[in-house]
Scaffold this motif. Structure first.
Motif, PDB file in Angstrom:
ATOM      1  N   MET A   1       0.821  -1.198   0.000  1.00 37.88           N
ATOM      2  CA  MET A   1       0.000   0.000   0.000  1.00 37.88           C
ATOM      3  C   MET A   1       0.867   1.265   0.000  1.00 37.88           C
ATOM      4  O   MET A   1       0.547   2.218  -0.691  1.00 37.88           O
ATOM      5  CB  MET A   1      -0.922  -0.046   1.232  1.00 37.88           C
ATOM      6  N   LYS A   2       1.951   1.237   0.797  1.00 41.23           N
ATOM      7  CA  LYS A   2       2.848   2.396   0.832  1.00 41.23           C
ATOM      8  C   LYS A   2       3.469   2.631  -0.538  1.00 41.23           C
ATOM      9  O   LYS A   2       3.557   3.776  -0.995  1.00 41.23           O
ATOM     10  CB  LYS A   2       3.952   2.184   1.870  1.00 41.23           C
ATOM     11  N   THR A   3       3.875   1.554  -1.163  1.00 46.71           N
ATOM     12  CA  THR A   3       4.513   1.664  -2.475  1.00 46.71           C
ATOM     13  C   THR A   3       3.539   2.223  -3.504  1.00 46.71           C
ATOM     14  O   THR A   3       3.905   3.069  -4.324  1.00 46.71           O
ATOM     15  CB  THR A   3       5.037   0.290  -2.924  1.00 46.71           C
ATOM     16  N   LEU A   4       2.289   1.772  -3.469  1.00 49.47           N
ATOM     17  CA  LEU A   4       1.287   2.285  -4.406  1.00 49.47           C
ATOM     18  C   LEU A   4       1.043   3.772  -4.203  1.00 49.47           C
ATOM     19  O   LEU A   4       0.863   4.515  -5.169  1.00 49.47           O
ATOM     20  CB  LEU A   4      -0.023   1.511  -4.251  1.00 49.47           C
ATOM     21  N   LEU A   5       1.032   4.208  -2.963  1.00 46.37           N
ATOM     22  CA  LEU A   5       0.831   5.626  -2.671  1.00 46.37           C
ATOM     23  C   LEU A   5       1.983   6.460  -3.226  1.00 46.37           C
ATOM     24  O   LEU A   5       1.762   7.488  -3.872  1.00 46.37           O
ATOM     25  CB  LEU A   5       0.700   5.843  -1.162  1.00 46.37           C
ATOM     26  N   ILE A   6       3.193   5.991  -3.019  1.00 46.52           N
ATOM     27  CA  ILE A   6       4.365   6.723  -3.515  1.00 46.52           C
ATOM     28  C   ILE A   6       4.406   6.724  -5.036  1.00 46.52           C
ATOM     29  O   ILE A   6       4.646   7.764  -5.658  1.00 46.52           O
ATOM     30  CB  ILE A   6       5.661   6.131  -2.914  1.00 46.52           C
ATOM     31  N   VAL A   7       4.129   5.580  -5.648  1.00 44.84           N
ATOM     32  CA  VAL A   7       4.114   5.503  -7.111  1.00 44.84           C
ATOM     33  C   VAL A   7       2.989   6.367  -7.681  1.00 44.84           C
ATOM     34  O   VAL A   7       3.154   7.037  -8.704  1.00 44.84           O
ATOM     35  CB  VAL A   7       3.991   4.034  -7.585  1.00 44.84           C
ATOM     36  N   GLY A   8       1.843   6.391  -6.999  1.00 40.25           N
ATOM     37  CA  GLY A   8       0.739   7.253  -7.432  1.00 40.25           C
ATOM     38  C   GLY A   8       1.128   8.725  -7.405  1.00 40.25           C
ATOM     39  O   GLY A   8       0.833   9.477  -8.341  1.00 40.25           O
ATOM     40  N   PHE A   9       1.796   9.145  -6.329  1.00 36.85           N
ATOM     41  CA  PHE A   9       2.275  10.523  -6.251  1.00 36.85           C
ATOM     42  C   PHE A   9       3.258  10.815  -7.375  1.00 36.85           C
ATOM     43  O   PHE A   9       3.189  11.872  -8.008  1.00 36.85           O
ATOM     44  CB  PHE A   9       2.954  10.781  -4.898  1.00 36.85           C
ATOM     45  N   LEU A  10       4.182   9.883  -7.628  1.00 40.86           N
ATOM     46  CA  LEU A  10       5.162  10.098  -8.697  1.00 40.86           C
ATOM     47  C   LEU A  10       4.492  10.198 -10.064  1.00 40.86           C
ATOM     48  O   LEU A  10       4.889  11.017 -10.905  1.00 40.86           O
ATOM     49  CB  LEU A  10       6.208   8.984  -8.684  1.00 40.86           C
ATOM     50  N   CYS A  11       3.470   9.381 -10.297  1.00 39.64           N
ATOM     51  CA  CYS A  11       2.731   9.453 -11.565  1.00 39.64           C
ATOM     52  C   CYS A  11       2.030  10.798 -11.715  1.00 39.64           C
ATOM     53  O   CYS A  11       2.036  11.391 -12.803  1.00 39.64           O
ATOM     54  CB  CYS A  11       1.725   8.314 -11.663  1.00 39.64           C
ATOM     55  N   LEU A  12       1.423  11.290 -10.636  1.00 41.81           N
ATOM     56  CA  LEU A  12       0.776  12.598 -10.698  1.00 41.81           C
ATOM     57  C   LEU A  12       1.785  13.720 -10.938  1.00 41.81           C
ATOM     58  O   LEU A  12       1.500  14.671 -11.677  1.00 41.81           O
ATOM     59  CB  LEU A  12       0.014  12.864  -9.401  1.00 41.81           C
ATOM     60  N   ILE A  13       2.956  13.597 -10.342  1.00 40.34           N
ATOM     61  CA  ILE A  13       3.999  14.601 -10.542  1.00 40.34           C
ATOM     62  C   ILE A  13       4.435  14.624 -12.001  1.00 40.34           C
ATOM     63  O   ILE A  13       4.545  15.694 -12.619  1.00 40.34           O
ATOM     64  CB  ILE A  13       5.189  14.337  -9.600  1.00 40.34           C
ATOM     65  N   VAL A  14       4.670  13.452 -12.576  1.00 44.43           N
ATOM     66  CA  VAL A  14       5.087  13.382 -13.988  1.00 44.43           C
ATOM     67  C   VAL A  14       3.970  13.863 -14.896  1.00 44.43           C
ATOM     68  O   VAL A  14       4.203  14.557 -15.888  1.00 44.43           O
ATOM     69  CB  VAL A  14       5.541  11.943 -14.344  1.00 44.43           C
TER      70      VAL A  14
END
Length: 69
Positions: free
Chosen positions: A1-14
């Motif tokens: 779950m933590k990894t998905l949250l971080i990857v989701g943030f990174l996707c939104l940033i990109v």
């Protein structure tokens, strides 16, 4: 779950970075969409950094060192 949250943030940033580039090319400086998109990207980056620091501080994320050779 933590990894998905971080990857989701990174996707939104990109995504916001790409949107800023798109608006810069299409609008040619006539609107403020580029500034708004890049402002969102900065806010998301700061929020991600704060979430990671808080996660480390609360013990939800365990940092590890980089092992070289």
């Amino acid at each position: 779950m933590k990894t998905l949250l971080i990857v989701g943030f990174l996707c939104l940033i990109v995504w916001n970075l790409g949107a800023g580039l798109f608006y810069m090319v299409v609008d040619k400086g006539t609107t403020s969409r580029t500034v708004n998109s890049l402002t969102k990207r900065i806010a998301l980056s700061v929020a991600l950094i704060l979430l990671v620091v808080a996660g480390i501080g609360l013990g939800w994320i365990e940092p590890h060192g980089v092992h070289v050779g």
